[in-house]
Design an enzyme around this catalytic site. Sequence first.
Site: not given
Lengths: 198, 160
Positions: B23, B29, B46
């Site tokens: 990711t 995040c 994520h």
Amino acid sequence: MEISAIRLEAFKEIGNIGSGHAATSLSKLLQARIDMSVPKVWLVPLEKLNEALGEYDTVQVALYLKVEGDAPGKAIFVLPTESARVIAQKLLALPERPDIFEDEMAQSALQEVGNILVSSFVIALSKFSGVFLQPSVPAMAIDMVGAMIDGVLLEEGMIDDDVLIIDTKLSGVKEVEGKFFFIPNKGSLDKLLGVFGI
Amino acid sequence: MSKMIVVGMADYKVGRAPDKLMTAGLGSCIGICVYDPSTQIGGMAHIMLPSSLESLQGNPAKYADTCLAMMLEEMLKLGVMRSRLKAKMAGGSQMFSFGNKAPLLKIGERNAQAVEQELKKVGVPLLVYDVGGSFGRTITFDIQSGDLHVRTINHGEKVI
């Protein structure tokens, strides 16, 4: 979230007015002709954001201002590091392009550019619509574009599944490009467009 | 052949070795990796926000609690054993600061705490993490070796 074609069109027009003013400010600052166009107004689902932004982990410079007032939102100007270096060099009349990771003068000059650009966008928007809007203090980061956008989106601690984006393109000076995003908070869109009876 | 499985924002994916999970551009995040070394099955999420309880609306993969639950369910269906699961995480930074004003919500920090708590709740040990700071991270998880590779722009690279 659904948005009608006429609303998207109206929002594009609002974007054109805002970016026209922003381009004029930047032209004055750089003493060069700068154009800004609004190629797209998008309603983007979160998981498709990378299609709007390009690769999430490319390094870019982001200038971020919160827009406060009656239709709050977020305004971000994102530009490639090379473009930022060209702008900083022009502004500070340097013999060479500065290292924007290290050079604090260059960083502060860029922050000021972002401030002027984004503020003139917001002020134009406010005048045109009659809705009170006020830009806040700018913040800057140089990092992976995805990380900066998620930092902006999540600042308020909540988020819709879709993000409305006015995507503007900056052009005019060779090697300088940039994108400007205005992301209205929930409810702000209704206020802005309500003024025009749409 | 090994393939790279890309995980988007508010999304999760499950794969098997020798595949890798990736990711890009984590800011506030968090990227959560959960894997079972013996079956060589792993998942990456994520997540964007700490808890669905505060504002349960829209895509459940946005939140630490609901996303982790969904991912574990899928992994259990594929045959992982809950007791053998291990976790690693990275992300949770604070990308922007406005002069001296402290950020109101510190969402990155809260995300990291929430993930830690959720993992505790489901009984999956968190082996190692790389969170905080004010910079973005791109992570790649090798399901086979269990290595989590963390790349940043100006803060180096590491394998945890």
